[in-house]
Design a protein around this motif. Structure first.
Motif, PDB file in Angstrom:
ATOM      1  N   LYS A 158      -3.382  13.663   3.869  1.00  0.00           N
ATOM      2  CA  LYS A 158      -3.432  12.410   4.629  1.00  0.00           C
ATOM      3  C   LYS A 158      -3.217  12.627   6.122  1.00  0.00           C
ATOM      4  N   LEU A 159      -2.813  13.841   6.514  1.00  0.00           N
ATOM      5  CA  LEU A 159      -2.529  14.121   7.919  1.00  0.00           C
ATOM      6  C   LEU A 159      -3.811  14.500   8.660  1.00  0.00           C
ATOM      7  N   PRO A 160      -3.834  14.333   9.993  1.00  0.00           N
ATOM      8  CA  PRO A 160      -4.990  14.798  10.775  1.00  0.00           C
ATOM      9  C   PRO A 160      -5.246  16.288  10.530  1.00  0.00           C
ATOM     10  N   GLU A 161      -6.516  16.686  10.657  1.00  0.00           N
ATOM     11  CA  GLU A 161      -6.893  18.066  10.339  1.00  0.00           C
ATOM     12  C   GLU A 161      -6.132  19.082  11.172  1.00  0.00           C
ATOM     13  N   ALA A 162      -5.919  18.769  12.440  1.00  0.00           N
ATOM     14  CA  ALA A 162      -5.194  19.704  13.308  1.00  0.00           C
ATOM     15  C   ALA A 162      -3.754  19.881  12.847  1.00  0.00           C
ATOM     16  N   VAL A 163      -3.154  18.795  12.392  1.00  0.00           N
ATOM     17  CA  VAL A 163      -1.769  18.873  11.919  1.00  0.00           C
ATOM     18  C   VAL A 163      -1.722  19.622  10.580  1.00  0.00           C
ATOM     19  N   GLN A 164      -2.730  19.393   9.733  1.00  0.00           N
ATOM     20  CA  GLN A 164      -2.780  20.137   8.464  1.00  0.00           C
ATOM     21  C   GLN A 164      -2.815  21.641   8.723  1.00  0.00           C
ATOM     22  N   ASP A 165      -3.701  22.045   9.636  1.00  0.00           N
ATOM     23  CA  ASP A 165      -3.818  23.468   9.955  1.00  0.00           C
ATOM     24  C   ASP A 165      -2.507  24.010  10.511  1.00  0.00           C
ATOM     25  N   ALA A 166      -1.871  23.241  11.395  1.00  0.00           N
ATOM     26  CA  ALA A 166      -0.601  23.682  11.977  1.00  0.00           C
ATOM     27  C   ALA A 166       0.474  23.797  10.900  1.00  0.00           C
ATOM     28  N   TYR A 167       0.485  22.827   9.975  1.00  0.00           N
ATOM     29  CA  TYR A 167       1.518  22.848   8.932  1.00  0.00           C
ATOM     30  C   TYR A 167       1.321  24.019   7.980  1.00  0.00           C
ATOM     31  N   GLN A 168       0.071  24.320   7.642  1.00  0.00           N
ATOM     32  CA  GLN A 168      -0.190  25.455   6.765  1.00  0.00           C
ATOM     33  C   GLN A 168       0.265  26.762   7.410  1.00  0.00           C
ATOM     34  N   HIS A 169      -0.003  26.917   8.688  1.00  0.00           N
ATOM     35  CA  HIS A 169       0.477  28.116   9.383  1.00  0.00           C
ATOM     36  C   HIS A 169       2.005  28.121   9.474  1.00  0.00           C
ATOM     37  N   ALA A 170       2.601  26.954   9.631  1.00  0.00           N
ATOM     38  CA  ALA A 170       4.061  26.874   9.722  1.00  0.00           C
ATOM     39  C   ALA A 170       4.716  27.268   8.408  1.00  0.00           C
ATOM     40  N   VAL A 171       4.173  26.753   7.299  1.00  0.00           N
ATOM     41  CA  VAL A 171       4.721  27.108   5.982  1.00  0.00           C
ATOM     42  C   VAL A 171       4.519  28.589   5.706  1.00  0.00           C
ATOM     43  N   SER A 172       3.353  29.111   6.063  1.00  0.00           N
ATOM     44  CA  SER A 172       3.099  30.541   5.877  1.00  0.00           C
ATOM     45  C   SER A 172       4.111  31.373   6.669  1.00  0.00           C
ATOM     46  N   SER A 173       4.386  30.952   7.893  1.00  0.00           N
ATOM     47  CA  SER A 173       5.355  31.665   8.727  1.00  0.00           C
ATOM     48  C   SER A 173       6.768  31.521   8.164  1.00  0.00           C
ATOM     49  N   GLY A 174       7.086  30.324   7.659  1.00  0.00           N
ATOM     50  CA  GLY A 174       8.415  30.100   7.083  1.00  0.00           C
ATOM     51  C   GLY A 174       8.663  30.935   5.848  1.00  0.00           C
TER      52      GLY A 174
END
Length: 548
Positions: free
Chosen positions: A491-507
């Motif tokens: 449900k999030l904007p595509e840019a935020v989705q991409d950022a969140y996926q990278h954030a979780v991967s980094s976490g």
């Protein structure tokens, strides 16, 4: 005609002995009853079938203990919708965890002092009573209180299972049965969330608690009718002051790991006060144990090198295992796009590997009597598994992550049962209960610390990456939740989705690297384990059934 199961083994080898000591007169699970049986007891033929029936009942009880939290988890949203009290939801889990951890050492000591069977049956009854009451709860306050009752019983279930196996089965044979128990744990981890979701959808959340009743009734009936162990009459009184101090100390530490970084900041007054209370209570507990006639946790067992090393390895195994169980589904849902149900199924490579390796390791231990290689192999694979998992990123396939999980699962499989086996083999029979409860307690505390510390590291890393990649909008998302499922993420904007996926991967990268580093400590400890030969599995060591 009544039957009595008799263990004819004596105490395990001491910390520096190279072979098991001969069994002294009157020891074993039959106690004085064996002496009364006279030569008839000595000439009785082994009846392994009765022991297998008892072990089947113990497997059911282990399943009961492991399934509970796994089943209840998926029901939590429905419970909140029915009872309200969203702000107190975490206490449904915390009250259970606190009661389980605090009561574990006490159950072990009660079994050593007053008899294993009575304390074990009492724990089952308390657990079932807590299950019934939890299912009948009318508000969140009642549910939290009844979950504490349930946790109080749960503290005695796993301790009782492992201590009774220690009573009935010689160390040489014990590995394969403990491997079977590890298999039961893996089945519960795989099937629990699936069963819990199905029960909640079709029968209602209250049946997530009522489902314990038929399993518990079967275990209760089988243990009552088949297991015949002697009643003990303790010479001293239970160490109430030590029990109180240990309860306060453990509770404070569990609350620190539960609340720190979530309910309260790590440097808040509440967390600092809890740390102070916990440390002071545990220091007081150590002083009391030195003088108590019947200490809750006899300090002399830690003089045994192998026992102390198993405590360290068990703590670290709990630390990293439950961290992996928390962050792998999160990675699969947020980065690989799996549903909540599928993320549970995607853990199969780790859990099946753990189950298979544990069973093989147990049988090899039984066949050879050797075990030192297993903690070394297990910790090597654990370090390798976490290092591989730390390499995962947004482009990692499910097949690749599954292979990495299988490596970690194999390491866990080598360690899950050998830590308990070596801990029990390092103490005398009279301390079997406290040895089992101590090993269980250290693993439980390790899981609490692991989830808290790895979780704090993960959340901080997610926050930092979101701030860098998505700016103010990213910060707003992570303020709402650092753990979004696939449906919410879509449900999030595509840019935020991409950022969140990278954030979780980094976490997860940071959390798994920490797991690898902590596992190195367990690897170093495993090299100092001394190979003390296990007692054999000849007729003189097997449990027998005596007709009375």
């Amino acid at each position: 005609m009544a039957e009595k199961t008799i263990e004819k083994t004596g105490p395990a080898a001491g910390p520096e002995t190279e072979q098991a000591a001969p069994p002294p007169a009157g020891t074993g699970t039959a106690g004085a009853g064996a002496d009364k049986a006279g030569t008839g007891a000595d000439k009785a033929e082994p009846q392994p079938r009765s022991v297998r029936v008892v072990l089947f009942a113990l497997m059911i009880t282990m399943l009961l203990a492991m399934l509970d939290n796994m089943i209840v988890g998926p029901a939590m949203p429905t419970i909140v919708g029915d009872l309200g009290g969203m702000e107190h939801l975490s206490w449904v889990v915390t009250s259970y965890t606190l009661a389980t951890a605090a009561s574990t050492p006490i159950w072990g000591k009660l079994g050593d002092m007053y008899g294993r069977k009575g304390s074990f049956l009492t724990a089952i009854v308390i657990f079932l009573a807590g299950s019934v009451l939890s299912g009948m709860a009318q508000d969140m306050g009642q549910l939290i209180g009844f979950r504490a009752v349930q946790g109080l019983g749960a503290g005695g279930l796993m301790v009782g299972v492992m201590a009774i196996i220690g009573d009935l089965v010689p160390p040489r044979d014990r590995g394969k049965y403990m491997g079977m128990m590890t298999g039961v744990m893996a089945v519960a981890m795989i099937g629990g969330p699936l069963v819990g979701g199905s029960i909640t959808d079709h029968l209602g959340w209250r049946w997530a608690f009522y489902i314990n009743l038929p399993l518990g009734a079967v275990a209760l009936a089988m243990v009552t009718s088949v297991l015949h162990l002697p009643k003990k009459k303790a010479e001293g009184r239970i160490d109430y002051l030590g029990a109180a101090l240990l309860t306060v100390g453990i509770s404070a530490l569990v609350l620190v790991t539960t609340w720190g970084g979530t309910e309260y900041a790590w440097d808040s007054a509440v967390i600092m006060e809890l740390i102070g209370i916990g440390v002071a209570s545990l220091i007081g507990f150590l002083f009391v144990q030195k003088k108590a006639a019947e200490p809750i946790l006899p300090l002399h067992i830690f003089a045994n090198r192998n026992f102390s090393l198993m405590a360290v390895i068990g703590f670290i195994t709990g630390f990293v295992m439950f961290g992996a169980m928390l962050f792998l589904p999160l990675f699969q849902q947020s980065v690989q796009g799996a549903s909540a149900t599928n993320s549970g199924l995607l853990l199969l490579p780790m859990l099946l590997s753990m189950m298979a390796v544990s069973m093989v390791a147990g049988r090899v231990t039984t066949a050879t009597g050797k075990y030192r290689v297993f903690p070394i192999a297990g910790t090597v694979l654990m370090v390798a598994g976490f290092f591989l998992l730390a390499q995962m990123d947004t482009g990692t396939s499910r097949l690749t992550s599954g292979l990495y999980m299988a490596v970690l699962g194999a390491g866990m499989g080598f360690l899950m049962q050998v830590t308990m086996l070596v801990a029990q083999n390092s103490v005398e029979m009279k301390d079997m209960g406290v040895a089992s409860s101590s090993a269980t307690l250290f693993r439980t505390l390790g899981s609490s610390f692991g989830v808290a510390i790895m979780g704090a590291l993960f959340n901080n890393r997610v926050q930092d990456v979101m701030d860098d990649r998505a700016g103010a909008l990213g910060g707003k998302v992570t303020e709402t939740s650092a753990q979004l499922d696939a449906a919410s993420l879509a449900k999030l904007p595509e840019a935020v989705q991409d950022a969140y996926q990278h954030a979780v991967s980094s976490g997860t990268h940071s959390a798994f690297l920490l797991g690898a580093a902590i596992s190195v400590v367990a690897l170093l400890a495993s090299f100092f384990v001394k190979e003390i030969p296990l007692r054999g599995s000849g007729p003189e060591d097997r449990p027998t059934v005596i007709a009375e």
